[in-house]
Structures are given as structure tokens and as C-alpha cells.
Motif scaffolding. Sequence first.
Motif, PDB file in Angstrom:
ATOM      1  N   CYS A 107      -9.689   6.588  -4.221  1.00 10.69           N
ATOM      2  CA  CYS A 107      -9.573   5.995  -2.880  1.00 10.69           C
ATOM      3  C   CYS A 107     -10.132   4.575  -2.844  1.00 10.69           C
ATOM      4  O   CYS A 107     -11.279   4.335  -3.224  1.00 10.69           O
TER       5      CYS A 107
ATOM      6  N   ASN B  76      -2.295  12.897   4.237  1.00 13.25           N
ATOM      7  CA  ASN B  76      -2.710  13.652   3.045  1.00 13.25           C
ATOM      8  C   ASN B  76      -2.318  15.127   3.134  1.00 13.25           C
ATOM      9  O   ASN B  76      -2.675  15.913   2.259  1.00 13.25           O
TER      10      ASN B  76
ATOM     11  N   LYS C 289       1.284  13.167   1.077  1.00 16.04           N
ATOM     12  CA  LYS C 289       0.607  13.116  -0.216  1.00 16.04           C
ATOM     13  C   LYS C 289       0.594  14.483  -0.897  1.00 16.04           C
ATOM     14  O   LYS C 289       0.256  15.491  -0.288  1.00 16.04           O
TER      15      LYS C 289
HETATM   16  S1  SF4 Z   1      -6.355  10.792   1.450  1.00 12.79           S
HETATM   17 FE1  SF4 Z   1      -6.208   8.555   1.439  1.00 12.79          FE
HETATM   18  S2  SF4 Z   1      -7.889   7.882   2.777  1.00 12.79           S
HETATM   19 FE2  SF4 Z   1      -8.294  10.011   2.249  1.00 12.79          FE
HETATM   20  S3  SF4 Z   1      -9.656   9.884   0.494  1.00 12.79           S
HETATM   21 FE3  SF4 Z   1      -7.556  10.081  -0.283  1.00 12.79          FE
HETATM   22  S4  SF4 Z   1      -6.842   7.993  -0.615  1.00 12.79           S
HETATM   23 FE4  SF4 Z   1      -8.682   7.882   0.694  1.00 12.79          FE
END
Ligand code: SF4
Length: 268
Positions: free
Chosen positions: A46, A117, A139
Motif C-alpha cells: 500500500c 478491495n 481487488k
Molecule cells: S486496499 Fe488499497 S487502501 Fe487498503 S491497504 Fe490495500 S492498497 Fe491500501
Amino acid sequence: MTNVLTDRSTSCKAVYGPVESWRFGYSLGVDPIGAISTCSFNCAYCQLGNIQHHTQQRQVFVPTEQILQELAALAPIPDLNVVTLSGSGEPTLALNLDKILTGLRQQIPCPIVVLTNATLLGTAGVQADLESVDLVVVKLDAVSADHLQRVNRPCSDIDFDTILAGICSFAASHRGKWALQTMMLAPWSEAERSRYIQLVQELNPAEVQLNIPRRPRVLERRLDARGNHVVVEEPDVLRSLNCISNATVREFAQEIEAQTNSWVRYPV
Ligand code: SF4
């Protein structure tokens, strides 16, 4: 004394950019999370740094009025391709997401993209909020419970099967366009690649977006990482990531395209 998890004072602008994005073009960012990075994941890559508020509890973080006032001050924005909701964490945690999207549509005549996510995708409220979004980017970085723990480090009561069930439920009911987005870190085994392709076949997203981290990971909170354009030079706040090559991503993309109906996008 100020509580770091509740002091979301408005010194932090919720609207940022526009920035050039390899996936979306000239993109204006809208951040419904605000000054304190807040997410149900704490991904190993992240760019926001270590997540400050690790939660899956929905709440209002940034008042809708603040976001809409900032948008009104900027509009019209010439040559804009999209408005992207992401920013300082997981946007579906924002309980006022629906109101923000409604106001956005009235003020900016541009396609809206939401990056999520997927941890809340199985809930009816989030599915309803996302129904009118032009592109939902979901995601999926892991293909097993162990993989999820290594890459995404979710809140303790979030598990892989629940996330997958949420994505399946969303995929079955969502009427708009959606894409699967996957960040690939260390090399995937053949079994992991096969399982991923099987999931793409089952979920049938319009598009798959494969990505690899292009920078070392920032360890401290960086507000300027929201647009994914942060350049950090202090070596003590960076951690190198074990990444695969662009060529490996390209080969995997070709493998996915050959075995599914989804178009695959990847960085060149
Ligand atoms: S989902 Fe996106 S904002 Fe959340 S920790 Fe992972 S990369 Fe970071």
C-alpha cells in the motif's frame, strides 16, 4: 487530547488531481476517507503507508457537503476522462458513498470509477451504492486464505471465503461494468495461476487489470500518495518489495485471455 482516529479535520482536501492514470486516463480523485488512512486491509504494497485505522465498520468520514463544495469550486475541468473514488483507504467504508455519488453525477458530467478491495461487496447496502457507477474495479490479489494474509493483511474477522462470496454475489447482481484488479507481488505458483484463471472464468468480469508495484513501499502515512504519484526519497521510510517482472505479467495476461472471455490490461 486529539484522538488520531477521530480527528478528521478538514485541513485535508477530499478532491485531488487530476492525475494521469495508466488505466483511466486523466482522472480526478475523490477521497471519501480523508486525513486518516482507513481500510479493512493493510496491503503489503500500500502506497499510503501502514494503514492508520484498520476497520471494516462503515461510517461517514468526510461530510458530503465538503466534497461537493470542493467539486463545485473546481468545475468545469476540461479534458477530464473519469472521476475516481479511492484515496486514503477503502471508499465503500464511507456510509455517505451514495450521497457523494449522486452529488458527483450532478456536478461533473464524466464517467465515475470506484476502486474497492471487495471486503464489503457482499453487503446489500454497498451493492446498492455501486449500482449506478460506470466502472467498479474490484481487488482480488489472492487466491487462498494464506495468500490473502500475506498480501492484504485484512482485519481479523475478514476471511478469504467471505470476500470471494461477496465478489460472486456482486458479480451475479451488478448490472453495470466491472473489472477485476490484481496486484501481483512474488511469483505465483502454477496452482495459484490456474486457480486465478478458474475464478476469472466463474466471475466473468468485463476486464482484468494486472499490476505490479512500481515503487518500494512507503511505511509512513503519505497523503500525496492518493493520486498514486508519490515520489519519496527518504530511504528510512521505504521497504523494497519482491516483485515479478513485466514480462511475467504479460505472459500471465496472455494465458488469462486465451482461457477466459475477459480482456486483460497490464502495464507495459
Ligand atoms: S486496499 Fe488499497 S487502501 Fe487498503 S491497504 Fe490495500 S492498497 Fe491500501
